[in-house]
Design an enzyme around this catalytic site. Structure first.
Site, mmCIF file in Angstrom:
data_model
loop_
_atom_site.group_PDB
_atom_site.id
_atom_site.type_symbol
_atom_site.label_atom_id
_atom_site.label_comp_id
_atom_site.label_asym_id
_atom_site.label_seq_id
_atom_site.Cartn_x
_atom_site.Cartn_y
_atom_site.Cartn_z
ATOM 1 N N MET A 102 0.812 -1.217 0.000
ATOM 2 C CA MET A 102 0.000 0.000 0.000
ATOM 3 C C MET A 102 0.850 1.274 0.000
ATOM 4 O O MET A 102 2.065 1.227 0.232
ATOM 5 C CB MET A 102 -0.933 -0.001 1.211
ATOM 6 C CG MET A 102 -1.934 -1.150 1.201
ATOM 7 S SD MET A 102 -3.004 -1.166 2.655
ATOM 8 C CE MET A 102 -3.992 0.324 2.370
ATOM 9 N N HIS A 103 0.175 2.387 -0.223
ATOM 10 C CA HIS A 103 0.688 3.744 0.011
ATOM 11 C C HIS A 103 1.709 4.253 -1.007
ATOM 12 O O HIS A 103 2.038 5.437 -1.009
ATOM 13 C CB HIS A 103 1.327 3.869 1.408
ATOM 14 C CG HIS A 103 0.547 3.261 2.521
ATOM 15 N ND1 HIS A 103 -0.778 3.576 2.755
ATOM 16 C CD2 HIS A 103 0.896 2.350 3.466
ATOM 17 C CE1 HIS A 103 -1.203 2.889 3.801
ATOM 18 N NE2 HIS A 103 -0.217 2.136 4.235
ATOM 19 N N ASP B 60 -2.523 -5.116 0.368
ATOM 20 C CA ASP B 60 -2.008 -6.430 0.760
ATOM 21 C C ASP B 60 -2.693 -7.010 1.994
ATOM 22 O O ASP B 60 -3.023 -8.208 2.028
ATOM 23 C CB ASP B 60 -0.495 -6.381 0.949
ATOM 24 C CG ASP B 60 -0.014 -5.222 1.812
ATOM 25 O OD1 ASP B 60 -0.844 -4.468 2.377
ATOM 26 O OD2 ASP B 60 1.216 -5.044 1.905
#
Length: 486
Positions: free
Chosen positions: A79-80, A235
């Protein structure tokens, strides 16, 4: 028919091929590398993701004739990350990853703005996407000016697969641009982050179709049918789908390099002040919350390095019977901490050392310190009203039954260990693809794994560990003061 799940991790990509009945046909893995040009920086070239995907697909295609009957693909990703594309859809610069901390000042600026936490449901952490873009605006204005789209890693994979800019809710919830309650881009958050709605991908639920596999890819991969590409997931949401953690009362605890305690939620119950993450789940009308500690098995690995012992040998020497908490305590903040402290600068340490302290005392202290840190997340989850009936234990640390029994006792929750088999983010992604293609109910597809062992709390030691945990929590203030001097 077959279904493909892709798990794009920081260190590599894993592809999992499922049969129509959910059984595993095969898997393939390819590694990826990260670049660290300066302290706190962590970047990857998205071209490596594509190369890893193509390598994994080639391996599966050559080994499994069922691949030709592929009907759907789902992608899970770390992520991110900020993947910046220009108006031609070309990558402008390497992706700034989740574990990149350069945007600390920008994160603190955004987090202090009125209403930001209320809309996003979360603290703005330095690793989130929005502060990264403010950093690019300040330090790379020529790159910032070229940005036509910002995609998370999984959304970039969707773009490669479909030719469309599309992302799912669970992944997008970690950007600090999403209204996590309403499951839509927030105009207010985008303005605060100097971004526009036109630079965002189209949003879909993780189990809904995001598009169709590009015809040129389908031809090159030797596929016989049209292939649906699902929205996919971040995830941890995908891992929850692989473990069947879908409804209130379901959750998992992951003892990997970092530690994650995740609880599925039937409603939206944010608590940003606790540093819990409150994100959309990969299916409609559900959310999940999780606490994250940065050094879980990493703490045991560190002890193994300085003692010259393998981590498995350190835990094996403790035997099977859970000991009472010792005098020595360990604070597992080797790389700072996220939940509940949100403190990148705090560092760990031992207390209670004496001449009689031996290696087993240090090992016990490390295991206990990690579990006390995870209990901070558990306590924060309970305070939001989360119901945690059981936790599925995953990750390398769960190979130590001593550690698992310690977790069950400190949290006072049964820990269920899956039988040997397939579970996790790649399985969750493939299942999301199956739902998107067939229209099946998530409850029918996102089922829990077979459980091989159920570890119960040791009630005879609960009170002793409660007292030790209280002592552990009392030391945070002094530790922070010491760290600030370093």
């Amino acid at each position: 028919m077959s279904y493909l799940g892709i798990d794009l991790g920081t260190s590599g990509l894993r592809a999992l091929l499922l049969a129509e009945d959910g059984s595993v046909l095969g898997s393939a893995e390819h590694s990826c590398t990260s670049q660290h040009k300066h302290p706190g920086w962590s970047e990857q070239d998205p071209a490596e993701w594509i190369a890893a995907l193509e390598g994994a697909v080639a391996a599966l295609r050559d080994a499994h004739p069922e691949f030709a009957d592929l009907r759907a693909v789902g992608v899970a990703g770390h992520m991110h990350g900020a993947t910046l594309l220009d108006s031609n859809g070309d990558v402008i610069r390497p992706c700034i990853l989740w574990n990149d901390t350069r945007a600390d000042a920008e994160a603190r600026h955004l987090d202090a703005l009125p209403g930001i936490r209320d809309i996003s449901g979360n603290i703005v952490f330095p690793g989130f996407t929005a502060p990264k873009l403010l950093w690019v605006r300040e330090h790379e204005p020529e790159n910032f000016a070229r940005i036509a789209k910002v995609l998370l890693p999984a959304a970039y994979m969707n773009y490669y697969l479909t030719g469309d800019y599309v992302a799912d809710m669970s992944d997008s919830a970690g950007t600090s641009w999403l209204d996590v309650s309403r499951r839509t881009w927030s105009e207010e958050l985008l303005i605060a982050g100097q971004m526009s709605d036109s630079q965002m991908p189209r949003l879909v639920e993780g189990c809904q179709p995001a598009g169709t596999l590009r015809a040129d890819l389908a031809s090159r991969w030797g596929l016989r049918n049209s292939v649906t590409v699902a929205g996919g997931a971040g995830d941890n949401a995908a891992a929850a789908c692989g473990l069947g953690a879908l409804n209130e009362g379901d959750g998992f605890i992951s003892l990997g390099t970092s530690g994650v305690l995740l609880a599925a939620r039937d409603g939206y119950h944010p608590d940003p002040a606790s540093a819990l993450h409150t994100f959309c789940h990969a299916v409609p009308d559900r959310w999940y919350q999780m606490g994250v500690m940065l050094s879980a098995t990493d703490s045991l690995n560190w002890l193994g390095q300085i003692t010259g012992q393998k981590p498995a040998d350190l835990t094996r020497a403790l035997g099977d019977e859970l000991r009472a908490p010792g005098r020595v305590q360990f604070y597992p903040y080797l790389s700072g901490e996220r939940t509940p402290h949100n403190d990148a600068n705090i560092r760990g340490g031992f207390t209670g050392l004496g001449k009689d302290t031996d290696q087993s005392d240090l090992t016990c202290a490390v295991l206990e310190g990690v579990v006390y840190g995870l209990s901070d997340s558990y306590d924060a989850l309970v305070q939001t009203g989360a119901r945690i009936d059981r936790l599925i234990g995953i990750g390398g640390g769960t190979k130590s039954r001593y550690w698992v029994k310690l977790i069950a006792t400190v949290l006072n929750v049964p820990i269920e260990l899956p039988q040997d088999g397939e579970f996790g983010a790649a399985l969750g992604a493939a299942r999301l693809g199956q739902i998107a293609e067939t229209g099946a109910s998530p409850e029918d597809i996102l089922t829990p794994p077979s459980i091989g062992e159920r570890v119960l709390p040791d009630s005879s030691k609960t009170a002793d560990y409660e007292a030790a945990k209280a002592q552990f929590k009392a030391a945070y203030g002094p530790l922070r003061q010491i760290s600030s001097r370093g």
